[in-house]
Design an enzyme around this catalytic site. Sequence first.
Site, PDB file in Angstrom:
ATOM      1  N   ASN A 220      31.169  46.218  35.152  1.00  0.00           N
ATOM      2  CA  ASN A 220      32.560  46.010  35.608  1.00  0.00           C
ATOM      3  C   ASN A 220      33.485  47.163  35.221  1.00  0.00           C
ATOM      4  OD1 ASN A 220      32.496  45.210  32.900  1.00  0.00           O
ATOM      5  ND2 ASN A 220      33.911  43.490  33.179  1.00  0.00           N
TER       6      ASN A 220
ATOM      7  N   ASP B 245      28.595  40.990  23.668  1.00  0.00           N
ATOM      8  CA  ASP B 245      29.633  40.938  24.701  1.00  0.00           C
ATOM      9  C   ASP B 245      30.867  41.714  24.233  1.00  0.00           C
ATOM     10  OD1 ASP B 245      30.905  40.517  27.064  1.00  0.00           O
ATOM     11  OD2 ASP B 245      31.315  38.389  26.756  1.00  0.00           O
TER      12      ASP B 245
ATOM     13  N   HIS C 255      39.678  45.922  24.538  1.00  0.00           N
ATOM     14  CA  HIS C 255      40.915  45.965  25.339  1.00  0.00           C
ATOM     15  C   HIS C 255      41.975  46.736  24.565  1.00  0.00           C
ATOM     16  CE1 HIS C 255      39.642  43.282  28.513  1.00  0.00           C
ATOM     17  NE2 HIS C 255      39.203  42.398  27.624  1.00  0.00           N
TER      18      HIS C 255
HETATM   19  O1  DOR Z   1      35.680  37.812  27.479  1.00  0.00           O
HETATM   20  C1  DOR Z   1      35.118  38.489  28.340  1.00  0.00           C
HETATM   21  N1  DOR Z   1      35.463  39.761  28.562  1.00  0.00           N
HETATM   22  N2  DOR Z   1      34.152  37.926  29.071  1.00  0.00           N
HETATM   23  C2  DOR Z   1      33.621  38.545  30.126  1.00  0.00           C
HETATM   24  O2  DOR Z   1      32.766  37.982  30.725  1.00  0.00           O
HETATM   25  C3  DOR Z   1      34.107  39.865  30.539  1.00  0.00           C
HETATM   26  C4  DOR Z   1      34.685  40.597  29.414  1.00  0.00           C
HETATM   27  C5  DOR Z   1      35.455  41.804  29.823  1.00  0.00           C
HETATM   28  O3  DOR Z   1      34.981  42.579  30.664  1.00  0.00           O
HETATM   29  O4  DOR Z   1      36.556  42.025  29.268  1.00  0.00           O
HETATM   30 ZN    ZN Z   2      30.555  40.510  29.246  1.00  0.00          ZN
END
Ligand code: DOR
Ligand code: ZN
Length: 444
Positions: free
Chosen positions: A106, A316, A320
């Site tokens: 992504n 995961d 950010h």
């Molecule tokens: O908390 C999340 N952040 N879950 C996800 O599935 C995607 C990820 C993100 O790309 O920030």
């Molecule tokens: Zn993820």
Amino acid sequence: MPKLLKKGIILDPRAYFQEEKDILINEEKIIKIADSIEVNELREKYDSSFLDKLEIFELEKNFVLPGLIDLHTHLREPGYEEKETIRTGCEAAAAGGFTQIACMANTKPVADNPATIEFIKSQSRKAAVKVWPVGSITKDMQGENLAEIGFLSKAGVKAISDDGKTVMDSDIMRRAMEYAAGFNMLVIDHCEDLNLVGEGVMNEGYYSTILGLKPIPAAAEEVIIARNIILSELTDCPIHIAHLSTARGVEMVAEAKEKGISITAETTPHHLILTDKAVVGYDPNTRVNPPLRSSEDREALRQGIKEGIIDAVATDHAPHTFEDKLGEFDQAANGISGLDTSLSLLYDRLVDENILNWSELLEAMVYKPAEILKLQEPGIREGKTADLAVFDPDKKWKIESKALKSKGKNTPFLGEKLKGKVKMTLVDGKLVYDNRGGQNEIIY
Ligand code: DOR
Ligand code: ZN
């Protein structure tokens, strides 16, 4: 540079376990493991140029682990370099004891094409750890048209996922799985029925009620897991469930495995450690997708790891910016930054508390991820690639944003004091992270 690691306690669940050994490394390989390797005895076998270059590391009371492998990280590059770059994400990985990571698609542009994959691979060549790019399932992750799965495979992609989003159209998912099976590729699904999620921002239950936050039911995840199990059986394509977070989900994976369906699953450090109670206080850093669940769910996840129903623990890692997490809980971006801190957290909160043991943890963070992604078999044995992490179980430290190599400082564990920290990380026999003097240094 040849290296001699002296008196470390090897923790490898499939080779030496809790055994103090000396390890000799040359170029990228472990060449000898023995109770004691003395420089004098090396003189007989190696010339002076080898011995002059030999670096000796005294590792008494430290653990030597096989390098961790993360099946699920977000490196954000290309496109979101303000959140993370391949370089900074890999630095965070090295500081966390990881030597190989798989990064999700992504990005901007989405990794749905060979050119973007090539770009990620070329940036990774300069990075601290090894990177396995995951391609997307659908074009631009829109869930409508399949990505160029064959070309992605040719470009070296081992797995595809629209992680961050579910492939909601079950027919598209079926076609993707049929294609992927043909290319021997793994399909990783983010399981979340968007209609059941609605505008939800946290787990549905007591805490969503008292906090007045819109709920996400566990069923949103479970409905898609069920669908994926059925499609895996139909298409004969292996399916990997990303960030499994519910008790019922664990039951379904167990049943599917019993039936012989080719299913694997991962859960995350935050789902193993925290519950939705952590959202009290509305800290935007506790907002994550899937949401932190109930204590019953957490218990089932822990049990799932112990029983091998859940194969892997994956970070995961979702970095950010400060601004992305600023403001109200329900406006904040989803995600927890995890590469720097996962091993220390899992050790301090679970292993040291006798909830999981080292063997279970390393199966889930080294061996199973390697099997799932069909990587070279890891391990601390003669002849193996020297991908290693040295962990000091007594080192006390505090999680502070300046200590994190990741650009993402978004972790609900900020300010927490932990016992246990990675001291050194070696990738292909090269020291890439050094914290012996507390210097927290990445070496290029
Ligand atoms: O908390 C999340 N952040 N879950 C996800 O599935 C995607 C990820 C993100 O790309 O920030
Ligand atoms: Zn993820």
